[in-house]
Design a protein around this motif. Structure first.
Motif, mmCIF file in Angstrom:
data_model
loop_
_atom_site.group_PDB
_atom_site.id
_atom_site.type_symbol
_atom_site.label_atom_id
_atom_site.label_comp_id
_atom_site.label_asym_id
_atom_site.label_seq_id
_atom_site.Cartn_x
_atom_site.Cartn_y
_atom_site.Cartn_z
ATOM 1 N N GLY A 189 -7.673 7.566 1.992
ATOM 2 C CA GLY A 189 -7.334 8.393 2.160
ATOM 3 C C GLY A 189 -6.640 8.921 3.970
ATOM 4 N N LEU A 190 -6.263 7.569 5.016
ATOM 5 C CA LEU A 190 -5.827 7.951 6.085
ATOM 6 C C LEU A 190 -4.079 7.881 5.987
ATOM 7 C CD1 LEU A 190 -7.713 6.255 8.483
ATOM 8 C CD2 LEU A 190 -7.372 8.316 8.114
ATOM 9 N N LEU A 191 -4.131 6.849 4.458
ATOM 10 C CA LEU A 191 -2.909 6.697 3.936
ATOM 11 C C LEU A 191 -2.091 6.874 3.746
ATOM 12 C CD1 LEU A 191 -2.655 2.930 2.686
ATOM 13 C CD2 LEU A 191 -1.902 3.431 4.838
ATOM 14 N N ALA A 192 -2.675 8.193 2.811
ATOM 15 C CA ALA A 192 -2.111 9.212 2.241
ATOM 16 C C ALA A 192 -1.978 10.304 3.263
ATOM 17 C CB ALA A 192 -3.153 10.276 0.913
ATOM 18 N N PHE A 193 -3.127 10.606 4.352
ATOM 19 C CA PHE A 193 -3.174 11.870 5.489
ATOM 20 C C PHE A 193 -1.431 11.707 5.834
ATOM 21 C CE2 PHE A 193 -3.444 13.796 9.470
ATOM 22 C CZ PHE A 193 -3.654 15.341 9.013
ATOM 23 N N PHE A 194 -1.459 10.424 6.520
ATOM 24 C CA PHE A 194 -0.381 9.633 7.275
ATOM 25 C C PHE A 194 0.921 9.525 6.547
ATOM 26 C CE2 PHE A 194 -3.941 10.471 10.010
ATOM 27 C CZ PHE A 194 -3.697 10.613 10.710
#
Length: 179
Positions: A16-21
């Motif tokens: 999720g963090l990778l997708a967001f950033f």
């Protein structure tokens, strides 16, 4: 929580963090005016790629075996915004056709920035059985020689690209070194 649950939860959070950033570095303007040869452009993935390149304002040469269908794809590409578009009906499995197609594209566009090889060339989905001639033919169908294709690499863009689209929907982008 069980260890497996913790791992799955942590993996989900990281994803999720990778997708967001994640920063998409694709710049659509990089394809505006790009000179593109696209094979297998009469249907399926090839047809859809032609429409996307047209939306980005590319200069395109399309090829496939069916001329009537190619003409319809060309008409739609013009309405979508292709700067230039040409077509040449050809069977890329014939030994002489790839060179003829590349020469046509170079003549019409003044060089090539991207070559998208999307034509079929039937691949048997099994272990290699030692059939060297079939493998040689398949390689010839998929990978036309840069040496026999002047104009590839004489471009206005910063790098040269080949995109190979396999009929089972896998693809690779190879960035070629300048000659």
């Amino acid at each position: 929580m069980k260890p497996v649950g913790k791992v799955l939860c942590a993996t989900g959070i990281v994803a999720g963090l990778l997708a967001f950033f994640w920063k998409d570095s694709f710049n659509p303007e990089s394809l505006s005016g790009a000179r593109i040869l696209l094979t297998g452009a009469s249907a399926g993935i090839g047809e859809q790629m032609a429409y996307h390149y047209a939306r980005f304002g590319a200069e395109i040469v399309l090829t496939a075996r069916r001329e009537a269908v190619l003409q319809k794809v060309v008409e739609k590409c013009l309405t979508l915004g292709a700067k230039k578009i040409f077509y040449i009906p050809a069977d890329m499995s014939s030994p002489s056709e790839p060179e003829k197609v590349v020469q046509f594209a170079v003549q019409k566009l003044g060089g090539l920035d991207y070559v998208v090889l999307n034509h079929i060339g039937v691949t048997r989905l099994r272990m290699w059985d030692g059939d060297v001639e079939y493998t040689r033919w398949l390689m010839q169908v998929r990978f036309p020689s840069r040496k026999s294709s002047p104009g590839i690499g004489e471009n206005t863009h910063s790098s040269h690209h080949f995109l190979f689209c396999h009929q089972v929907c896998t693809g690779w982008i190879f960035q070629l070194a300048a000659p």
